[in-house]
Scaffold this active site. Structure first.
Site, PDB file in Angstrom:
ATOM      1  N   ALA A 609       0.818  -1.221   0.000  1.00  0.00           N
ATOM      2  CA  ALA A 609       0.000   0.000   0.000  1.00  0.00           C
ATOM      3  C   ALA A 609       0.846   1.262   0.000  1.00  0.00           C
ATOM      4  CB  ALA A 609      -0.964  -0.008   1.189  1.00  0.00           C
ATOM      5  N   THR A 610       1.884   1.291  -0.820  1.00  0.00           N
ATOM      6  CA  THR A 610       2.711   2.498  -0.914  1.00  0.00           C
ATOM      7  C   THR A 610       1.898   3.670  -1.447  1.00  0.00           C
ATOM      8  OG1 THR A 610       4.583   1.052  -1.417  1.00  0.00           O
ATOM      9  CG2 THR A 610       4.883   3.392  -1.805  1.00  0.00           C
ATOM     10  N   GLU A 629      -4.377  -7.694  -4.553  1.00  0.00           N
ATOM     11  CA  GLU A 629      -3.111  -8.246  -4.062  1.00  0.00           C
ATOM     12  C   GLU A 629      -3.348  -9.697  -3.647  1.00  0.00           C
ATOM     13  OE1 GLU A 629       0.415  -9.051  -3.474  1.00  0.00           O
ATOM     14  OE2 GLU A 629       0.089  -6.931  -3.971  1.00  0.00           O
ATOM     15  N   VAL A 652      -6.008 -10.157  -9.526  1.00  0.00           N
ATOM     16  CA  VAL A 652      -6.400  -9.187 -10.546  1.00  0.00           C
ATOM     17  C   VAL A 652      -7.094  -9.863 -11.714  1.00  0.00           C
ATOM     18  CG1 VAL A 652      -4.185  -9.329 -11.748  1.00  0.00           C
ATOM     19  CG2 VAL A 652      -5.524  -7.237 -11.907  1.00  0.00           C
ATOM     20  N   ARG A 653      -6.800 -11.133 -11.949  1.00  0.00           N
ATOM     21  CA  ARG A 653      -7.400 -11.835 -13.073  1.00  0.00           C
ATOM     22  C   ARG A 653      -8.879 -12.140 -12.852  1.00  0.00           C
ATOM     23  NH1 ARG A 653      -2.681 -16.293 -13.305  1.00  0.00           N
ATOM     24  NH2 ARG A 653      -3.011 -16.000 -11.057  1.00  0.00           N
ATOM     25  N   CYS A 675       8.022  -8.087 -12.034  1.00  0.00           N
ATOM     26  CA  CYS A 675       9.098  -7.886 -13.009  1.00  0.00           C
ATOM     27  C   CYS A 675       9.968  -9.125 -13.199  1.00  0.00           C
ATOM     28  CB  CYS A 675       9.979  -6.710 -12.574  1.00  0.00           C
ATOM     29  SG  CYS A 675      10.812  -6.965 -10.987  1.00  0.00           S
ATOM     30  N   ARG A 856       9.999  -5.630  -3.152  1.00  0.00           N
ATOM     31  CA  ARG A 856       8.995  -5.544  -4.217  1.00  0.00           C
ATOM     32  C   ARG A 856       8.245  -4.209  -4.210  1.00  0.00           C
ATOM     33  NH1 ARG A 856       7.788 -11.181  -2.699  1.00  0.00           N
ATOM     34  NH2 ARG A 856       6.102 -10.374  -1.360  1.00  0.00           N
ATOM     35  N   SER A 857       8.543  -3.356  -3.263  1.00  0.00           N
ATOM     36  CA  SER A 857       7.755  -2.134  -3.102  1.00  0.00           C
ATOM     37  C   SER A 857       8.336  -0.980  -3.911  1.00  0.00           C
ATOM     38  CB  SER A 857       7.692  -1.755  -1.611  1.00  0.00           C
ATOM     39  OG  SER A 857       8.979  -1.345  -1.165  1.00  0.00           O
TER      40      SER A 857
END
Length: 877
Positions: A609-610, A629, A652-653, A675, A856-857
């Protein structure tokens, strides 16, 4: 019948086939060059009535033919009479001669291909055989012969590979054998011919010799000769064998056919290959001191000097881990050569259990790692001895390629985006690139030193003259190919924290690493010696610590001149690297303060939640924050730190258009797909269209679902993030779908860590310069707890791997405490990223779990920089 005459003994000896009896049919030339009388017995009568003995001519006699037709019958060097052929009676006997016979003898001495037998059918001359007096040309060695015909030399430049099918290889082999047999017959004629001095000047006949018979004496070029039958047969076989099966690579330097080697070509790492015969390449023989090498991975051929070859047993010194991590072709080559090596050494590696959930490429990667460990350990237990090729593979005509070099699993390496292509073109690449000769760059640099050429007119990375832009760091040009390489590799770092490749050319195997702890740049030895000056690399090696040409006090080092404005040029290099032009994004005018509303956010791949944290820091009111997420630890952090204000919607799918309409409308859509399969640092990456790379299209799908409909002019913003170290083709595809070019932002400008990322979006002012604030912690020391001392001012990119904390070529820990080195604590890593202290300290997570979340953020100061203009559009606290 062959008779002896009373002519002088220095005249030429000529074989004659006696005329047949009236009842017999004339002799016919046979296809193989034999002269046969069908059942007829040839007789000759001397004046004295003596009947000659029947037999064959002596084997040491060499005879010349004057008859043109007989010469054609003897074109293949054979004269095989039937048993009825009469032999000379006695070399000492003298037969009477008349003027007519003398005239015939003179004609025979000058005989050529033109036929004279029809005119002198019944007037055969007998000349004394002098084969024992003849000298064999080439008898003292072909090197001393006057008829040397050196083979034309064809130079070979590495280029398009030769993929030889079995059918084509068989056709080539048959054709080469026919040519070798034809050449062998010519050599046989020239080696066995007898030199016969001329008795008197003769009138030359206007005739040309047959193509297969070479003149034997420069003084008499029109004399057509043929070897004696038995000798010719033996020489024919021996010469044919020597011409076709002549041993290769017999120069005493080792490295014979079939041996596995490492080869070095300029601009490439040491590459595994196999010594092959010249005929396998379809080119000429390799010169002395060189070898034909067939490279593993792409199947190309190159002629390489022996000095540039190493045995495969030198695996530990020749294997290059950085190239293995980056180039899929290199990984494939390593896999193939170790398959062959393990087969020869009898080494069996346990097969990995496969199931429906196991990716074939991962199985291959595991097996490849096992083979590499075996190779680095010295190919035990057999050692280098076990790598020697079996006897059948030393045969140049043995078809070992289809049986030995099978690569069923190697094909599982899905070709990822093209990596650095150092000055070489291959047909597998989507673009045909310019092949630059090894000496082109050196020659052009020499011209620059001689003031004959401007360094801005050549690419200082590869030597190409097709300059399209300026090098961002040094005075000089850059071509389009090297630009693409620079875009991919400039922010690619190895485990030691240094750049994977040279700062100048993005290539090189042997690199010099800067001794400045705050610098992470490398320079290859070739570029240093070429541009700075000969011996500069050795001088740099002796200097400890050595400050590189980017952080040194001087700005000029030979021809290597650092640009004074390189920071801004580097920023513009990545900002203007777009080979596609898109319409500028729609610009929304600022909303009056009284009309501003709280923001509604859709965050895909939300992480910890950045985005919400930054919006709160900026004072922007958040009406709704929908997050997708799947990581449980990330969800836990978001729920705890934001008191349940985040609505998590899972994968998300699974989000559909109906969900978007139900949860919307949205003012801001943000996200950064994983990535792992896009970063070229990952050797097992699958690219944009496989694995987790495909999740980008989920962002693209939901972005279009969330866009305002036609006629709705409310401000709508979006942001997509991913790594810089991705393939050019992947970046191009992402830009094409999003209809926008990215901006590159490195967090080192506003934090204590390097973290370069691409950002696509329509946020206002994304291209503006990145400026730090008073609260940003720019030095590592500012992020540490009390009593701890930073050894570096900035750390390299922190990833999910624990070893990313170590710094420098010596893998130092970044902190010094109680006279000992120490790693970064979790609270210190949170400060480096800009998060509040203990932000990830929930649910009793371990240090490694917290580092994985941070790795990962997003960097908080960078997102604050991008989100700051939103205060002009949405309500604030």
């Amino acid at each position: 019948m062959v008779e002896s005459s009373d002519t002088p003994k220095d005249t030429a000896a000529v074989p004659k086939c006696p005329p047949p009896c009236p009842e017999a049919s004339p002799a016919e030339p046979l296809p193989n060059g034999d002269l046969e009388a069908d059942g007829a017995q040839w007789k000759g009568t001397e004046e004295g009535g003596a009947s000659p003995k029947s037999g064959r001519p002596e084997e040491d006699e060499t005879e010349s033919l004057a008859d043109g037709e007989t010469g054609r019958a003897l074109e293949n060097g054979r004269c095989t009479p039937k048993e009825g052929l009469d032999a000379p009676a006695d070399e000492g006997e003298l037969a009477p001669s008349d003027p007519q016979k003398k005239r015939g003898r003179r004609k025979l001495l000058e005989a050529t291909e033109k036929s004279k037998e029809e005119k002198e059918e019944n007037n055969f001359d007998s000349l004394k055989m002098e084969g024992s007096r003849g000298r064999l040309r080439g008898g003292l060695g072909w090197e001393s012969s006057l008829r040397q015909r050196p083979m034309q030399r064809h130079t070979f430049q590495a280029g398009d590979p030769y993929y030889i099918s079995k059918r084509k290889r068989d056709e080539w082999l048959a054709r080469w054998k026919r040519e070798a047999e034809k050449k062998a017959k010519v050599i046989a004629v020239m080696n066995v011919v007898e030199e016969t001095p001329r008795a008197e000047p003769q009138k030359e006949e206007e005739a040309s010799p047959p193509a297969s018979q070479q003149p034997t004496d420069p003084a008499s070029p029109n004399v057509a000769t043929t070897p004696e039958p038995v000798v010719a047969d033996a020489v024919d076989k021996n010469t044919s064998k020597s011409a076709d099966d002549e041993p290769e690579y017999e120069d005493g330097r080792g490295l014979g056919i079939g041996e596995l080697v490492w080869g070095k070509l300029r601009g490439f790492s040491w590459w595994p290959g196999r010594i092959v015969s010249w005929w396998m390449t379809g080119r000429s023989r390799a010169a002395e001191g060189t070898r034909w090498v067939m490279w593993f991975g792409d199947g190309k051929f190159s002629v390489v000097c022996v000095e540039k070859l190493l045995p495969l047993s030198s695996f530990s010194s020749a294997f290059h881990q950085a190239t293995y991590n980056k180039q899929p072709m290199y990984r494939k080559a390593i896999y193939e050569v170790l398959q062959v090596a393990s087969s020869r050494a009898g080494k069996i590696f346990p097969a990995c259990p496969e199931n429906d959930e196991t990716d074939t490429s991962k199985v291959v990667e595991i097996q490849n790692k096992q083979m590499i460990e075996w190779a680095l350990g010295g190919f035990q237990p057999s050692g280098p001895k076990g790598l020697e090729p079996p006897e059948e593979e030393r045969n140049p005509y043995k078809e070992v390629y289809t049986e030995m070099w099978v690569e069923p699993e190697a094909a599982a390496y899905a070709p990822p985006p093209p990596a650095k292509k150092p000055r070489k073109s291959t047909t597998e690449k989507p673009k045909v690139k310019e092949i630059i000769d090894e000496r082109t760059r050196e020659r052009l640099v020499y011209e620059v030193r001689q003031k004959c050429r401007n360094i801005e007119d050549i690419c200082i990375s590869c030597g190409s003259l097709n300059v399209t832009l300026e090098h961002p760091l040094f005075i000089g040009g850059m071509c389009q190919n090297c630009k693409n390489c620079f875009l991919e590799c400039a922010y690619q770092y190895d485990d030691d924290g240094y750049q994977s490749y040279c700062t100048i050319c993005c290539g090189g195997r042997e690199v010099l690493m800067c001794g400045n702890n705050n610098c992470c740049r490398c320079f290859c030895v070739e570029c240093v010696d070429l541009l700075v000056g000969p011996g500069a690399a050795q001088a740099a090696i002796k200097e400890d610590p050595w400050n590189c040409y980017m952080c040194g006090h001087k700005g000029v080092y030979g021809l290597l001149r650092r640009r004074e404005d390189w920071p801004s040029r580097l920023q513009m290099f990545f900002a203007n690297n777009h080979d596609q032009e898109f319409d500028p994004p729609k610009v929304y005018p600022p909303v009056p303060a009284e009309k501003r509303k709280p923001i509604r956010v859709l965050s895909l791949f939300d992480g910890i939640a950045t985005g919400l944290l930054v919006l709160k820091d900026l004072g922007i009111q958040v009406d709704r924050y929908i997050a997708s997420e799947v990581c449980e630890d990330s969800i836990t952090v978001g729920m705890v730190r934001h008191q349940g204000k985040i609505m998590y919607v899972g994968d998300v799918r699974n989000v559909t258009q109906k969900h978007i309409q139900e949860w919307g409308p949205f003012d801001l859509v943000i996200g950064g797909s994983p990535c792992n399969d896009l970063s070229i640092v990952n050797p097992a990456r699958k690219g944009l269209y496989e694995g987790t790379g495909r999740l980008f299209f989920e962002f693209y799908r939901l972005l279009h679902e969330a866009r305002p409909k036609e006629g709705d002019d409310r401000p709508f913003f979006w942001l997509f993030e991913n790594v810089v170290a991705m393939g050019v083709s992947d970046k191009r595809d992402i830009s094409r779908f999003l209809e926008s070019n990215p901006v590159m932002i490195d967090a080192k400008e506003v934090s204590a860590a390097h973290r370069a990322r691409y950002f696509w979006g329509n946020l206002p002012g994304m291209n503006r310069p990145l400026a730090s604030t008073v609260n940003d912690k720019l030095e590592l020391q500012e992020c540490l707890e009390h009593g701890r001392i930073a050894k570096f001012s900035k750390v390299r990119t922190i990833t999910t791997r624990s070893n990313s904390i170590k710094q420098g070529k010596d893998q130092h820990f970044p902190v010094f405490m109680n006279e000992k080195e120490d790693i970064l604590w979790c609270t210190e890593m949170e400060r480096v990223f800009g998060f509040p202290v203990h932000y990830t300290d929930v649910s009793n997570m371990s240090r490694l779990a917290r580092q994985r979340l941070l790795g990962r953020s997003w960097s908080v100061p960078v997102i604050r920089h991008l989100f700051a203009p939103l205060k002009e559009y949405f309500a604030c606290v």
